[in-house]
Design an enzyme around this catalytic site. Structure first.
Site, short mmCIF file in Angstrom:
data_model
loop_
_atom_site.label_atom_id
_atom_site.label_comp_id
_atom_site.label_asym_id
_atom_site.label_seq_id
_atom_site.Cartn_x
_atom_site.Cartn_y
_atom_site.Cartn_z
N THR A 68 104.02 16.91 -3.05
CA THR A 68 104.66 17.27 -1.79
C THR A 68 104.29 18.67 -1.32
O THR A 68 104.27 19.61 -2.10
CB THR A 68 106.20 17.20 -1.92
OG1 THR A 68 106.78 17.66 -0.70
CG2 THR A 68 106.72 18.04 -3.06
N ALA B 54 115.72 16.00 -6.68
CA ALA B 54 116.15 17.30 -7.22
C ALA B 54 116.94 18.13 -6.20
O ALA B 54 117.81 18.91 -6.57
CB ALA B 54 114.94 18.08 -7.71
N PHE C 215 119.54 23.94 -16.45
CA PHE C 215 118.42 23.63 -15.55
C PHE C 215 117.37 22.79 -16.30
O PHE C 215 116.42 23.33 -16.86
CB PHE C 215 117.83 24.95 -15.04
CG PHE C 215 116.77 24.78 -13.99
CD1 PHE C 215 117.09 24.25 -12.74
CD2 PHE C 215 115.45 25.16 -14.22
CE1 PHE C 215 116.11 24.11 -11.75
CE2 PHE C 215 114.47 25.02 -13.25
CZ PHE C 215 114.81 24.49 -12.01
N HIS D 240 106.22 20.34 0.38
CA HIS D 240 107.44 21.17 0.37
C HIS D 240 107.96 21.39 -1.06
O HIS D 240 109.14 21.59 -1.29
CB HIS D 240 108.49 20.67 1.35
CG HIS D 240 109.02 19.30 1.13
ND1 HIS D 240 108.35 18.16 1.45
CD2 HIS D 240 110.20 18.86 0.62
CE1 HIS D 240 109.07 17.09 1.15
NE2 HIS D 240 110.20 17.50 0.64
N VAL E 54 109.98 17.93 -10.31
CA VAL E 54 109.31 18.21 -9.05
C VAL E 54 107.85 18.53 -9.36
O VAL E 54 107.57 19.44 -10.15
CB VAL E 54 109.97 19.39 -8.30
CG1 VAL E 54 109.45 19.44 -6.86
CG2 VAL E 54 111.49 19.26 -8.30
N ILE E 55 106.97 17.74 -8.76
CA ILE E 55 105.54 17.90 -9.04
C ILE E 55 104.84 18.46 -7.80
O ILE E 55 104.95 17.89 -6.71
CB ILE E 55 104.94 16.53 -9.46
CG1 ILE E 55 105.63 16.04 -10.75
CG2 ILE E 55 103.43 16.65 -9.66
CD1 ILE E 55 105.17 14.69 -11.24
N GLU F 40 119.17 17.24 -4.27
CA GLU F 40 120.59 16.83 -4.24
C GLU F 40 121.36 17.29 -5.49
O GLU F 40 122.60 17.17 -5.53
CB GLU F 40 120.71 15.30 -4.13
CG GLU F 40 120.45 14.74 -2.74
CD GLU F 40 119.02 14.84 -2.27
OE1 GLU F 40 118.11 14.56 -3.09
OE2 GLU F 40 118.79 15.24 -1.11
N1 INI Z 1 112.39 15.23 -5.23
C1 INI Z 1 112.15 15.40 -6.55
O1 INI Z 1 113.09 15.34 -7.36
N2 INI Z 1 110.89 15.64 -6.99
C2 INI Z 1 109.82 15.71 -6.14
O2 INI Z 1 108.67 15.94 -6.62
C3 INI Z 1 110.05 15.52 -4.76
N3 INI Z 1 108.93 15.54 -3.83
O3 INI Z 1 107.79 15.53 -4.27
O4 INI Z 1 109.16 15.55 -2.61
C4 INI Z 1 111.37 15.28 -4.32
N4 INI Z 1 111.65 15.12 -3.00
C5 INI Z 1 112.91 14.54 -2.54
C6 INI Z 1 113.99 15.60 -2.41
O5 INI Z 1 114.48 16.00 -3.67
C7 INI Z 1 115.19 15.03 -1.61
O6 INI Z 1 115.72 13.91 -2.28
C8 INI Z 1 114.82 14.63 -0.19
O7 INI Z 1 114.16 15.67 0.48
C9 INI Z 1 116.11 14.25 0.62
O8 INI Z 1 117.02 15.36 0.69
#
Ligand code: INI
Length: 153
Positions: free
Chosen positions: A86, A58, A113, A88, A81-82, A60
């Site tokens: 994470t 997400a 969105f 973060h 995004v859960i 990106e």
């Molecule tokens: N990206 C998601 O789309 N959903 C998530 O829940 C997630 N978690 O949990 O970390 C997630 N992380 C990756 C992030 O979007 C980037 O691709 C990564 O940080 C590289 O820039």
């Protein structure tokens, strides 16, 4: 001036619109369902194109949307995004939302969105073709409606 109360909630018409869908691969089981929903909406509204692009996560989505904004008239951004996944969560979800809004306002191209931000997987499943519908479908309808916004009636 018209004194008529308008009819709302009409299904938008996407004929002639070039639409891009950008979907995050992270939490792919969910985002594929959102993609199915978005494609269904674009078929129903007869969009001229429904080109699909994918990105890692997400976070990106905003850059991808910005790049696509030069050649599409509406963009549907899909992700999941859960919180439990994470520490973060707030950065990924927050920056994704902020970035997509920024692209939309800077370019004038609607960016819907369609990113689920949930506490757990079950909440995401419910919103990706479950009891609470398909937010990918809803996002695609919103993108079309906003691409048409302000056109002469
Ligand atoms: N990206 C998601 O789309 N959903 C998530 O829940 C997630 N978690 O949990 O970390 C997630 N992380 C990756 C992030 O979007 C980037 O691709 C990564 O940080 C590289 O820039």
């Amino acid at each position: 001036m018209s004194a008529e109360i308008p009819t709302w909630n009409a299904k938008p018409d996407a004929r002639g619109l070039k639409v891009a869908i950008v979907v995050a691969r992270y939490n792919e089981a969910i985002t594929r369902k959102l993609l199915e929903g978005a494609l269904k909406a674009l078929r129903e509204t007869a969009a001229e194109t429904a080109d699909v692009f994918d990105v890692p996560g997400a976070y990106e989505l905003p850059l991808a949307a910005k790049k696509l904004s030069v050649r599409f008239q509406a963009i549907v951004a899909l992700g999941c995004v859960i919180r439990g996944d994470t520490p973060h969560f707030d950065y990924v979800a927050g920056e994704c939302a902020r970035g997509l809004q920024q692209v939309m306002l800077e370019t004038g191209v609607p960016v819907a969105f369609g990113v689920l931000t949930t506490e757990n997987l079950e909440q995401a499943q419910i919103r990706a073709g479950g009891a609470m519908g398909n937010k990918g479908y809803d996002a695609a309808m919103t993108a079309i409606e906003m691409a048409r916004f302000g056109e002469q009636k």
